[in-house]
Design an enzyme around this catalytic site. Sequence first.
Site, short mmCIF file in Angstrom:
data_model
loop_
_atom_site.label_atom_id
_atom_site.label_comp_id
_atom_site.label_asym_id
_atom_site.label_seq_id
_atom_site.Cartn_x
_atom_site.Cartn_y
_atom_site.Cartn_z
N HIS A 57 8.46 -5.54 -1.77
CA HIS A 57 7.52 -6.47 -2.41
C HIS A 57 6.70 -5.78 -3.50
O HIS A 57 5.68 -6.31 -3.93
CB HIS A 57 6.57 -7.08 -1.37
CG HIS A 57 7.26 -8.09 -0.50
ND1 HIS A 57 6.69 -8.58 0.64
CD2 HIS A 57 8.47 -8.68 -0.59
CE1 HIS A 57 7.51 -9.46 1.20
NE2 HIS A 57 8.61 -9.53 0.48
N ASN A 82 5.10 -5.42 17.81
CA ASN A 82 4.10 -6.24 17.14
C ASN A 82 2.91 -6.47 18.07
O ASN A 82 3.04 -6.36 19.30
CB ASN A 82 4.73 -7.58 16.72
CG ASN A 82 4.00 -8.21 15.55
OD1 ASN A 82 3.84 -7.60 14.50
ND2 ASN A 82 3.52 -9.43 15.75
N LEU A 83 1.75 -6.85 17.47
CA LEU A 83 0.57 -7.07 18.32
C LEU A 83 0.83 -8.21 19.30
O LEU A 83 0.41 -8.16 20.46
CB LEU A 83 -0.63 -7.39 17.42
CG LEU A 83 -1.99 -7.47 18.11
CD1 LEU A 83 -2.35 -6.12 18.71
CD2 LEU A 83 -3.07 -7.91 17.12
N ASP A 142 0.87 -1.19 0.00
CA ASP A 142 0.00 0.00 0.00
C ASP A 142 0.90 1.23 0.00
O ASP A 142 2.12 1.13 0.13
CB ASP A 142 -0.94 -0.01 1.24
CG ASP A 142 -0.17 -0.03 2.56
OD1 ASP A 142 -0.39 -0.95 3.38
OD2 ASP A 142 0.67 0.89 2.79
N THR A 201 5.00 -7.51 11.57
CA THR A 201 5.22 -8.60 10.62
C THR A 201 5.36 -9.91 11.37
O THR A 201 5.89 -9.96 12.47
CB THR A 201 6.43 -8.32 9.71
OG1 THR A 201 6.56 -9.37 8.74
CG2 THR A 201 7.71 -8.16 10.50
N ALA A 225 0.05 -1.36 16.79
CA ALA A 225 1.08 -0.45 16.24
C ALA A 225 0.72 1.01 16.47
O ALA A 225 1.61 1.84 16.71
CB ALA A 225 1.24 -0.73 14.74
N1 APR Z 1 -0.53 -3.73 15.35
C1 APR Z 1 0.67 -4.39 15.30
N2 APR Z 1 0.81 -5.63 14.75
C2 APR Z 1 -0.29 -6.20 14.23
C3 APR Z 1 -1.56 -5.58 14.25
C4 APR Z 1 -1.65 -4.29 14.84
N3 APR Z 1 -2.81 -3.62 14.90
N4 APR Z 1 -2.46 -6.42 13.66
C5 APR Z 1 -1.77 -7.52 13.28
N5 APR Z 1 -0.47 -7.41 13.65
C6 APR Z 1 0.63 -8.34 13.43
C7 APR Z 1 0.22 -9.80 13.52
O1 APR Z 1 0.37 -10.25 14.86
C8 APR Z 1 1.24 -10.46 12.60
O2 APR Z 1 2.41 -10.82 13.32
O3 APR Z 1 1.07 -8.14 12.12
C9 APR Z 1 1.60 -9.36 11.61
C10 APR Z 1 0.99 -9.59 10.23
O4 APR Z 1 1.57 -10.75 9.71
P1 APR Z 1 1.18 -11.23 8.24
O5 APR Z 1 -0.29 -11.17 8.08
O6 APR Z 1 1.93 -12.50 8.00
O7 APR Z 1 1.77 -10.08 7.30
P2 APR Z 1 3.29 -9.87 6.92
O8 APR Z 1 4.20 -10.33 8.03
O9 APR Z 1 3.43 -8.47 6.45
O10 APR Z 1 3.48 -10.86 5.65
C11 APR Z 1 4.75 -10.81 5.03
O11 APR Z 1 3.95 -12.30 3.33
O12 APR Z 1 2.09 -12.81 2.18
C12 APR Z 1 3.34 -12.27 2.05
O13 APR Z 1 4.10 -10.63 0.57
C13 APR Z 1 3.22 -10.83 1.63
O14 APR Z 1 4.41 -8.92 2.46
C14 APR Z 1 3.68 -10.07 2.86
C15 APR Z 1 4.57 -11.06 3.56
#
Ligand code: APR
Length: 237
Positions: free
Chosen positions: A109, A202-203, A94, A177, A220
């Site tokens: 990405h 992280n959450l 985004d 993440t 966050a």
């Molecule tokens: N505040 C902080 N952290 C949060 C919140 C929040 N409000 N909501 C969710 N999270 C955390 C979750 O606990 C999780 O650890 O964000 C993380 C999201 O993890 P994913 O859904 O796996 O997303 P991400 O880590 O960005 O995925 C990495 O995987 O699918 C591919 O290319 C895609 O860039 C992506 C990559």
Amino acid sequence: MTEIRNIVILTGAGVSAESGIDTFRSAGGLWEQHRVEDVATPEAFARDPELVLRFYDMRRARIQEVQPNAAHQALARLDAEWKGGLLIITQNVDDLHERAGAGRLLHMHGEHLNAWCLACDGRHRWYGTLLDRPSCPTCGVPGQMRPDIVWFGEMPYRMNEIYAALNRADLFVSIGTSGAVYPAAGFVRDAREQGVRTLELNLEPSQGSHWFDEARHGPASEVVPEWVDELLRQQSG
Ligand code: APR
């Protein structure tokens, strides 16, 4: 404690969650509604381009409906006020970091708002649909534009710059993440091997939490502004 000069930040879907953008792996997350291999691989695009283009048209439209949240704004403030080195490496596709004002930013990405012409390799800012197989604005070839998103099995962007930044860093911060997808999930170990301090915001504990020197858990929109305020207070001494 070593003085902090150069900071590398990695962000993931958790930074945009409170803006209303689905994360990938939390309950009801994006991938649960779609099998990754059906929409986010070159093979899927070759097999069923319409399904893939429809999926990314929906995602491209969705990000234009939402706003940056307090986490994006805090990171933009850090970017504006931090006198040392800073690089925000985002896995997110985004444009919320940019819209909050962040400048020292790298999309490893790709980006929903970019389209990539497979005929001439040109990249174009793209806000509309790709489903109708438009012609490339540069070379004019129809039907060769794809989302400029790094799909599974493809190489993330600007990896040399990323590793160079990690080598120069004094602090590595991972925000929102899950630590589920490499190479991003391995950055914390690369940092530790160089003696870089590591912090996870992280959450909840991510899959790589045990690699971090320190972890703060919470939304966050709360933990990121608190951390940025603390860092900028330290900087002003
Ligand atoms: N505040 C902080 N952290 C949060 C919140 C929040 N409000 N909501 C969710 N999270 C955390 C979750 O606990 C999780 O650890 O964000 C993380 C999201 O993890 P994913 O859904 O796996 O997303 P991400 O880590 O960005 O995925 C990495 O995987 O699918 C591919 O290319 C895609 O860039 C992506 C990559």
